[in-house]
Design an enzyme around this catalytic site. Structure first.
Site, PDB file in Angstrom:
ATOM      1  N   ASP A  34       0.893  -1.424  -0.102  1.00  0.00           N
ATOM      2  CA  ASP A  34       0.154   0.178   0.062  1.00  0.00           C
ATOM      3  C   ASP A  34       1.048   1.276   0.144  1.00  0.00           C
ATOM      4  O   ASP A  34       2.088   1.196   0.325  1.00  0.00           O
ATOM      5  CB  ASP A  34      -0.898   0.162   1.274  1.00  0.00           C
ATOM      6  CG  ASP A  34      -1.692   1.227   1.404  1.00  0.00           C
ATOM      7  OD1 ASP A  34      -2.302   1.695   0.347  1.00  0.00           O
ATOM      8  OD2 ASP A  34      -1.993   1.614   2.353  1.00  0.00           O
ATOM      9  N   ASP A  36      -0.251   5.080   1.036  1.00  0.00           N
ATOM     10  CA  ASP A  36      -0.339   5.990   2.177  1.00  0.00           C
ATOM     11  C   ASP A  36      -0.405   5.158   3.440  1.00  0.00           C
ATOM     12  O   ASP A  36      -1.047   4.304   3.509  1.00  0.00           O
ATOM     13  CB  ASP A  36      -1.805   6.762   2.163  1.00  0.00           C
ATOM     14  CG  ASP A  36      -1.476   7.631   0.905  1.00  0.00           C
ATOM     15  OD1 ASP A  36      -1.015   8.925   1.120  1.00  0.00           O
ATOM     16  OD2 ASP A  36      -2.088   7.399  -0.334  1.00  0.00           O
ATOM     17  N   ASP A 210      -2.225  -0.452   5.882  1.00  0.00           N
ATOM     18  CA  ASP A 210      -2.392   0.092   7.146  1.00  0.00           C
ATOM     19  C   ASP A 210      -3.969   0.336   7.571  1.00  0.00           C
ATOM     20  O   ASP A 210      -4.398   0.699   8.794  1.00  0.00           O
ATOM     21  CB  ASP A 210      -1.666   1.610   7.158  1.00  0.00           C
ATOM     22  CG  ASP A 210      -2.234   2.522   6.585  1.00  0.00           C
ATOM     23  OD1 ASP A 210      -2.622   2.522   5.155  1.00  0.00           O
ATOM     24  OD2 ASP A 210      -2.828   3.667   6.975  1.00  0.00           O
TER      25      ASP A 210
END
Length: 275
Positions: A34, A36, A210
């Site tokens: 991922d 961000d 996240d």
């Protein structure tokens, strides 16, 4: 409207594991990351995100060592990711899998629902409330409320009602954002598509992310015998966890022979694509 199907994290612990517990990146790894909150630290505004020194050389090195089997899987737009990662041209799954670019640079758009009315309603709503930001993508619309958390319930009500009136979409709940996207795409499906192609096929997938939007990716890689890595706190189905994006970047730097950091963020060559 469908609520986003995501694996239940109820049986997973939110306790951070001891250092050194992350899975190894080896020659037969297919690595999915991922952006961000994983590769990059979160910022007050999406456009304010910056990669720390050394990340781009590390990705360049890892992609070469993995024979090109490294892809970014993100909710961002393809052009935005290319801007952050320039001059790299990595395989990408963007907008949660609504677009995907393979190792040869071919781009497939899997879904482009008509979100014009939803975008209009979100934009009009944001214009009357300070601190809100609307992000209009190719196949999704996101309403960010990081600077107005007191408006969370109103934002949810607006986006859910708008999604209910738009065929073929679902509502995602992210970190200070509500996003409407096509119901038939997810990060997990995007990773599975990559795993059916060279150079990813036949490898062991690892995926780090996240947010709640990454849970489908964790479930997918673990169903294929790989491992999910949750960055930060919160319940998750991932079997591994690291404390922060900085800890995740340390893991990337330590892979293979990459223990000595490079600081030049402008490599002149991109990873060689292999069939």
């Amino acid at each position: 409207m469908h609520l986003s199907p995501s694996p239940s994290p109820s049986s997973a612990s939110s306790r951070l594991p001891l250092p050194g517990s992350l899975p190894a990146i080896g020659p037969q790894t297919a690595l999915f990351l991922d952006f961000d909150g994983t590769l990059a630290d979160l910022a007050p505004e999406p456009d304010a995100v910056r990669l720390v020194s050394g990340v781009i050389p590390a990705l360049l090195r890892l992609s070469g060592q993995l024979g090109g089997a490294l892809a970014i899987v993100s909710g961002r737009r393809l052009a935005d990711l290319d801007g952050f990662l320039s001059p790299l041209q990595l395989p990408l799954a963007t907008e949660h899998g609504a677009q995907r670019r393979d190792v040869h640079g071919r781009i497939a758009s899997l879904a482009e629902p008509d979100l014009s009315e939803l975008a209009r309603r979100a934009t009009e709503f944001a214009a009357h409330h300070d601190g809100l930001r609307v992000e209009i993508k190719l196949a999704a619309v996101a309403l960010h409320y990081r600077h107005a958390p007191e408006l969370e319930s109103l934002c949810l009500q607006l986006m859910q009602e708008a999604a209910d009136q738009t065929p073929g979409v679902e509502l995602l709940h992210g970190k200070f954002v509500f996003e409407v996207k096509p119901a038939n795409v997810s990060k997990g499906l995007a990773i599975r598509a990559f795993m059916g192609e060279a150079p990813f096929s036949g490898r062991l997938p690892l995926f780090a992310g996240d947010d709640t939007t990454d849970e489908a990716g964790f479930a997918a890689v673990q169903a294929m015998g790989g491992e999910g890595i949750k960055v930060g706190e919160g319940a998750t189905v991932a079997r591994h966890r690291c404390a922060s994006p900085d800890a995740l970047r340390e893991w990337l730097h330590a892979a293979f022979d990459g223990r000595s950091r490079e600081t030049d963020d402008a490599p002149t060559a991109t990873p060689e694509s292999r069939p």
